[in-house]
Design a protein around this motif. Sequence first.
Motif, PDB file in Angstrom:
ATOM      1  N   ILE A  14       0.848  -1.190   0.000  1.00 48.86           N
ATOM      2  CA  ILE A  14       0.000   0.000   0.000  1.00 48.86           C
ATOM      3  C   ILE A  14       0.883   1.239   0.000  1.00 48.86           C
ATOM      4  N   THR A  15       0.526   2.213  -0.828  1.00 48.21           N
ATOM      5  CA  THR A  15       1.090   3.555  -0.697  1.00 48.21           C
ATOM      6  C   THR A  15      -0.020   4.446  -0.149  1.00 48.21           C
ATOM      7  N   LEU A  16       0.370   5.323   0.759  1.00 47.52           N
ATOM      8  CA  LEU A  16      -0.621   6.065   1.526  1.00 47.52           C
ATOM      9  C   LEU A  16      -0.255   7.542   1.584  1.00 47.52           C
ATOM     10  N   GLU A 122      -2.765   0.594  12.088  1.00 49.74           N
ATOM     11  CA  GLU A 122      -2.477  -0.696  12.735  1.00 49.74           C
ATOM     12  C   GLU A 122      -3.010  -1.849  11.892  1.00 49.74           C
ATOM     13  N   ALA A 123      -4.232  -1.705  11.390  1.00 48.79           N
ATOM     14  CA  ALA A 123      -4.846  -2.788  10.620  1.00 48.79           C
ATOM     15  C   ALA A 123      -4.139  -2.978   9.274  1.00 48.79           C
ATOM     16  N   LEU A 124      -3.858  -1.887   8.591  1.00 47.52           N
ATOM     17  CA  LEU A 124      -3.246  -1.986   7.265  1.00 47.52           C
ATOM     18  C   LEU A 124      -1.815  -2.493   7.343  1.00 47.52           C
ATOM     19  N   SER A 125      -1.053  -1.989   8.313  1.00 48.94           N
ATOM     20  CA  SER A 125       0.355  -2.385   8.412  1.00 48.94           C
ATOM     21  C   SER A 125       0.520  -3.830   8.867  1.00 48.94           C
ATOM     22  N   ARG A 127      -1.123  -6.174   7.561  1.00 46.45           N
ATOM     23  CA  ARG A 127      -1.361  -6.994   6.369  1.00 46.45           C
ATOM     24  C   ARG A 127      -0.408  -6.705   5.218  1.00 46.45           C
ATOM     25  N   PHE A 128       0.051  -5.461   5.122  1.00 49.70           N
ATOM     26  CA  PHE A 128       0.829  -5.045   3.960  1.00 49.70           C
ATOM     27  C   PHE A 128       1.978  -4.133   4.379  1.00 49.70           C
ATOM     28  N   PRO A 129       3.073  -4.118   3.606  1.00 51.19           N
ATOM     29  CA  PRO A 129       4.040  -3.034   3.775  1.00 51.19           C
ATOM     30  C   PRO A 129       3.411  -1.739   3.271  1.00 51.19           C
ATOM     31  N   ILE A 130       3.606  -0.670   4.035  1.00 49.21           N
ATOM     32  CA  ILE A 130       3.030   0.628   3.669  1.00 49.21           C
ATOM     33  C   ILE A 130       4.161   1.607   3.404  1.00 49.21           C
ATOM     34  N   VAL A 131       4.034   2.349   2.315  1.00 48.10           N
ATOM     35  CA  VAL A 131       4.970   3.424   2.000  1.00 48.10           C
ATOM     36  C   VAL A 131       4.197   4.738   2.002  1.00 48.10           C
ATOM     37  N   ALA A 132       4.671   5.707   2.781  1.00 48.23           N
ATOM     38  CA  ALA A 132       4.068   7.036   2.771  1.00 48.23           C
ATOM     39  C   ALA A 132       4.423   7.721   1.462  1.00 48.23           C
ATOM     40  N   HIS A 147       6.667   3.901  12.703  1.00 51.15           N
ATOM     41  CA  HIS A 147       6.769   2.446  12.839  1.00 51.15           C
ATOM     42  C   HIS A 147       5.753   1.696  11.990  1.00 51.15           C
ATOM     43  N   PHE A 148       4.766   2.406  11.458  1.00 58.37           N
ATOM     44  CA  PHE A 148       3.785   1.747  10.592  1.00 58.37           C
ATOM     45  C   PHE A 148       4.264   1.643   9.140  1.00 58.37           C
ATOM     46  N   PHE A 149       5.339   2.342   8.789  1.00 57.97           N
ATOM     47  CA  PHE A 149       5.720   2.496   7.385  1.00 57.97           C
ATOM     48  C   PHE A 149       7.019   1.771   7.056  1.00 57.97           C
ATOM     49  N   ARG A 150       7.040   1.174   5.860  1.00 58.96           N
ATOM     50  CA  ARG A 150       8.265   0.577   5.325  1.00 58.96           C
ATOM     51  C   ARG A 150       9.229   1.679   4.886  1.00 58.96           C
ATOM     52  N   ALA A 151       8.687   2.756   4.315  1.00 57.40           N
ATOM     53  CA  ALA A 151       9.505   3.860   3.809  1.00 57.40           C
ATOM     54  C   ALA A 151       8.592   5.069   3.608  1.00 57.40           C
TER      55      ALA A 151
END
Length: 236
Positions: A14-16, A122-125, A127-132, A147-151
């Motif tokens: 996910i990108t957010l 919390e729910a999204l991270s 299940r998936f790596p998240i990138v801001a 801490h919720f984000f991969r990058a």
Amino acid sequence: MSAPTLDMGRVRAITLDLDDTLWPVWPTIERAEKAMRSWLSHRAPVAARLSGDTQIQRRLRDAAVADHPAIAHHLGDLRREALRRLLVESAEDPALAEPAYRVFFDARQQVDLYPDALTALEALSARFPIVALSNGNADVHRVGIGHFFRAAVNPAITGFSKPDARIFAAAAAQAGVSPAQVLHIGDDAQLDGAGALAAGMQTVWINRRDERWPAELPTAPHAEVASLTALCALLR
């Protein structure tokens, strides 16, 4: 316009977006600018007074970009240069631009998250790596959600701004997947929605203000929700 069908089986990351997706941005910017003006008022009172004039600020930013096109996508450098020019025009010390910007930047990290933001992260991270993926310069670590984000990817890093497909591609690369395996989530129909679709991503539009998808955009988002709570329910 019919929307494409969301296929969660394709999603590997996910990108957010950040501003106006996880928190309202303009109250944050207004507080930061107020903090900066207060700091300047004791050191450069003319510049402090003029810094609240939006026409002057727009003129200075336009001039800065015209003289230094490379900073157009770097909000920090652009604001610093506009501040420097304001101080020069005010016959005050241009060296104050850097510390004044630091006051602004520190305050810019003090955001008020939407009530559904932390639960959704919390729910999204889980299940998936998240990138801001933001056109702004919020620092997810200083905001307290790193801490919720991969990058985190922004124009200062890539040299490109949304809706340019290259910034979306850079975010996908940070997640270690192809754009076709990414679900992009954001609030801006043009920058987030149309940009992600053009980059080959699936997208969910966070439409908190019950707006209409712009008719001039060629493709509708894969899904539209009114909140991050609704997003999490959709993605179950």
